[in-house]
Design a protein around this motif. Structure first.
Motif, short mmCIF file in Angstrom:
data_model
loop_
_atom_site.label_atom_id
_atom_site.label_comp_id
_atom_site.label_asym_id
_atom_site.label_seq_id
_atom_site.Cartn_x
_atom_site.Cartn_y
_atom_site.Cartn_z
N LEU A 1 0.83 -1.20 0.00
CA LEU A 1 0.00 0.00 0.00
C LEU A 1 0.87 1.26 0.00
O LEU A 1 0.61 2.21 -0.76
N VAL A 2 1.90 1.27 0.83
CA VAL A 2 2.80 2.42 0.89
C VAL A 2 3.53 2.61 -0.44
O VAL A 2 3.76 3.73 -0.89
N ILE A 3 3.89 1.50 -1.08
CA ILE A 3 4.56 1.57 -2.39
C ILE A 3 3.66 2.26 -3.41
O ILE A 3 4.10 3.14 -4.15
N VAL A 4 2.39 1.87 -3.45
CA VAL A 4 1.45 2.49 -4.39
C VAL A 4 1.30 3.97 -4.11
O VAL A 4 1.35 4.82 -5.02
N ILE A 5 1.10 4.33 -2.84
CA ILE A 5 0.93 5.74 -2.49
C ILE A 5 2.19 6.54 -2.84
O ILE A 5 2.12 7.67 -3.32
N SER A 6 3.35 5.92 -2.63
CA SER A 6 4.62 6.61 -2.84
C SER A 6 4.88 6.97 -4.30
O SER A 6 5.60 7.94 -4.57
N VAL A 7 4.33 6.20 -5.23
CA VAL A 7 4.56 6.53 -6.64
C VAL A 7 3.65 7.66 -7.11
O VAL A 7 3.87 8.23 -8.18
N TYR A 8 2.65 8.01 -6.30
CA TYR A 8 1.76 9.11 -6.65
C TYR A 8 2.01 10.37 -5.82
O TYR A 8 1.81 11.48 -6.31
N VAL A 9 2.43 10.17 -4.58
CA VAL A 9 2.62 11.29 -3.67
C VAL A 9 4.11 11.53 -3.46
O VAL A 9 4.86 10.58 -3.21
N LYS A 10 4.54 12.77 -3.54
CA LYS A 10 5.96 13.09 -3.45
C LYS A 10 6.42 13.37 -2.02
O LYS A 10 7.53 13.04 -1.64
N HIS A 11 5.57 14.01 -1.23
CA HIS A 11 5.97 14.42 0.11
C HIS A 11 5.83 13.26 1.11
O HIS A 11 4.77 12.63 1.19
N GLN A 12 6.87 13.04 1.87
CA GLN A 12 6.91 11.90 2.78
C GLN A 12 5.83 11.96 3.86
O GLN A 12 5.23 10.94 4.20
N VAL A 13 5.59 13.14 4.39
CA VAL A 13 4.57 13.27 5.44
C VAL A 13 3.20 12.91 4.91
O VAL A 13 2.41 12.22 5.57
N LEU A 14 2.89 13.35 3.69
CA LEU A 14 1.59 13.02 3.09
C LEU A 14 1.48 11.53 2.81
O LEU A 14 0.39 10.95 2.91
N ILE A 15 2.59 10.90 2.45
CA ILE A 15 2.61 9.45 2.24
C ILE A 15 2.23 8.74 3.53
O ILE A 15 1.37 7.84 3.55
N ALA A 16 2.86 9.15 4.63
CA ALA A 16 2.60 8.51 5.92
C ALA A 16 1.16 8.74 6.37
O ALA A 16 0.48 7.81 6.80
N VAL A 17 0.68 9.99 6.24
CA VAL A 17 -0.69 10.31 6.66
C VAL A 17 -1.71 9.53 5.83
O VAL A 17 -2.68 8.99 6.37
N SER A 18 -1.49 9.44 4.52
CA SER A 18 -2.41 8.71 3.64
C SER A 18 -2.44 7.23 3.99
O SER A 18 -3.52 6.62 4.09
N ALA A 19 -1.27 6.65 4.18
CA ALA A 19 -1.18 5.21 4.50
C ALA A 19 -1.83 4.92 5.85
O ALA A 19 -2.55 3.93 6.00
N ILE A 20 -1.58 5.77 6.84
CA ILE A 20 -2.18 5.58 8.16
C ILE A 20 -3.70 5.70 8.09
O ILE A 20 -4.43 4.89 8.67
N GLY A 21 -4.18 6.71 7.36
CA GLY A 21 -5.62 6.91 7.24
C GLY A 21 -6.31 5.73 6.59
O GLY A 21 -7.35 5.25 7.08
N ILE A 22 -5.77 5.24 5.48
CA ILE A 22 -6.37 4.10 4.78
C ILE A 22 -6.32 2.85 5.65
O ILE A 22 -7.30 2.09 5.72
N SER A 23 -5.21 2.64 6.32
CA SER A 23 -5.05 1.44 7.16
C SER A 23 -6.05 1.42 8.30
O SER A 23 -6.69 0.39 8.57
N PHE A 24 -6.21 2.55 8.99
CA PHE A 24 -7.16 2.61 10.10
C PHE A 24 -8.60 2.49 9.61
O PHE A 24 -9.45 1.91 10.30
N PHE A 25 -8.87 3.03 8.43
CA PHE A 25 -10.21 2.88 7.85
C PHE A 25 -10.50 1.40 7.57
O PHE A 25 -11.61 0.91 7.87
N LEU A 26 -9.53 0.69 7.01
CA LEU A 26 -9.71 -0.74 6.74
C LEU A 26 -9.91 -1.54 8.03
O LEU A 26 -10.72 -2.47 8.08
N LEU A 27 -9.18 -1.17 9.08
CA LEU A 27 -9.34 -1.84 10.37
C LEU A 27 -10.71 -1.55 10.97
O LEU A 27 -11.31 -2.42 11.62
#
Length: 254
Positions: A172-198
C-alpha cells in the motif's frame, strides 16, 4: 534474480545504517511488554484511580485467557501505535530514492521496474517482520510467564497470517509513494487508509471478506475461536497485494 537479490541487499544495508533494525525492534519489544503488564495490574490501577468516586470491580468477572491477553497486545498496541510508527518508517520507501536521484539511476540500468518494486516490498517486509517478530515473541513469553501458556503452533499460524497483513501495508505504501511526493503526506495517507480498513473489517462479514484487513480476523481465529471466519480473505489480501505491485509498476513505467 541476481538484480532482485542485489537491490534487496542494498535496501537491507541502508536500513542497518539507519539503525532501523534496532529502534524498531526495541519499540515493538516495549509494546509487547506493555499490554500483559497492564492486564496484570489493571485492578490495582483502577482502584488507585477510583478516588472518591470509586470503582466497582465485578467479583464474578471471568479472567481473560492467555491467548486473549496476547491478542489484546496485537489489537491494542501493534495495530494502533505500532502501525503508526511502522508506516512512518515506510514513508521514505520510494520518496527518498526519487529525491536523491537514486530511482532514476537504478531504472536507467538494466533493471526492470518490477524488480525494483519487488525489492522494495521484500526488503521492507523483512525489516518489519524482524522487529514485529521480536515484539510478538516478547509478548508471548511475558504472557506465558504471567498468565499461563497457550499453543505455540497457534502462535506460529497467527504470526504467518499477520505477516501477510504487513505485506499488504508495505504494498500500500509503495502504491501511495509513486503518486505522492511528500513523505509526510505518504505517511498520513497510509495511516488513514489502514485505520479505515481496520475500522470497517467487522461491519459486514460478507463484505469484509473482500477487505485485506479481514485477514486479521482469520489470524485472531487461530488463537480465539469466537465465530466462523472465511479464509477467502487470505486470497483477497494476496490478490490485492499483487494488484498494488502491478499498479505501482505501471505508474513508474509511465
Amino acid at each position: 534474480m541476481n538484480h532482485l537479490a542485489t537491490l534487496v541487499r542494498v535496501e537491507l544495508t541502508e536500513a542497518a545504517k539507519e539503525y532501523k533494525y534496532v529502534w524498531l525492534t526495541v519499540f515493538f519489544v516495549l509494546l509487547g511488554l506493555t499490554q500483559p503488564l497492564i492486564n496484570l495490574y489493571m485492578d490495582i490501577i483502577l482502584q488507585q484511580l477510583g478516588g472518591s468516586i470509586g470503582v466497582i470491580l465485578d467479583p464474578n468477572k471471568l479472567d481473560p485467557t492467555p491467548s486473549e491477553i496476547f491478542l489484546s497486545t496485537i489489537s491494542g498496541q501493534f495495530d494502533q501505535i505500532g502501525l503508526i510508527i511502522l508506516l512512518i518508517s515506510f514513508m521514505g520507501l520510494i520518496a527518498t530514492d526519487r529525491q536523491n536521484g537514486m530511482q532514476d539511476f537504478i531504472l536507467t540500468r538494466p533493471v526492470s521496474i518490477h524488480c525494483y518494486v519487488y525489492a522494495k516490498l521484500i526488503a521492507h517486509w523483512f525489516i518489519s517482520m524482524f522487529s514485529i517478530g521480536f515484539g510478538i515473541l516478547t509478548s508471548y513469553i511475558c504472557t506465558v510467564y504471567l498468565f499461563g501458556s497457550f499453543s505455540i503452533t497457534k502462535l506460529i499460524l497467527f504470526s504467518v497470517l499477520y505477516s501477510i497483513w504487513i505485506l499488504y501495508l508495505t504494498s500500500l505504501v509503495i502504491v501511495i509513494s509513486v503518486y505522492v511526493k511528500h513523505q509526510v503526506l505518504i505517511a498520513v495517507s497510509a495511516i488513514g487508509i489502514s485505520f479505515f480498513l481496520l475500522l470497517i473489517k467487522n461491519v459486514d462479514l460478507a463484505f469484509s471478506d473482500l477487505l485485506p484487513s479481514s485477514i486479521l480476523n482469520v489470524a485472531e481465529h487461530q488463537l480465539v475461536a469466537t465465530y466462523d471466519v472465511s479464509y477467502l480473505s487470505i486470497v483477497s489480501c494476496l490478490v490485492l497485494i499483487f494488484f498494488n505491485l502491478l499498479w505501482a509498476s505501471k505508474k513508474l513505467k509511465n
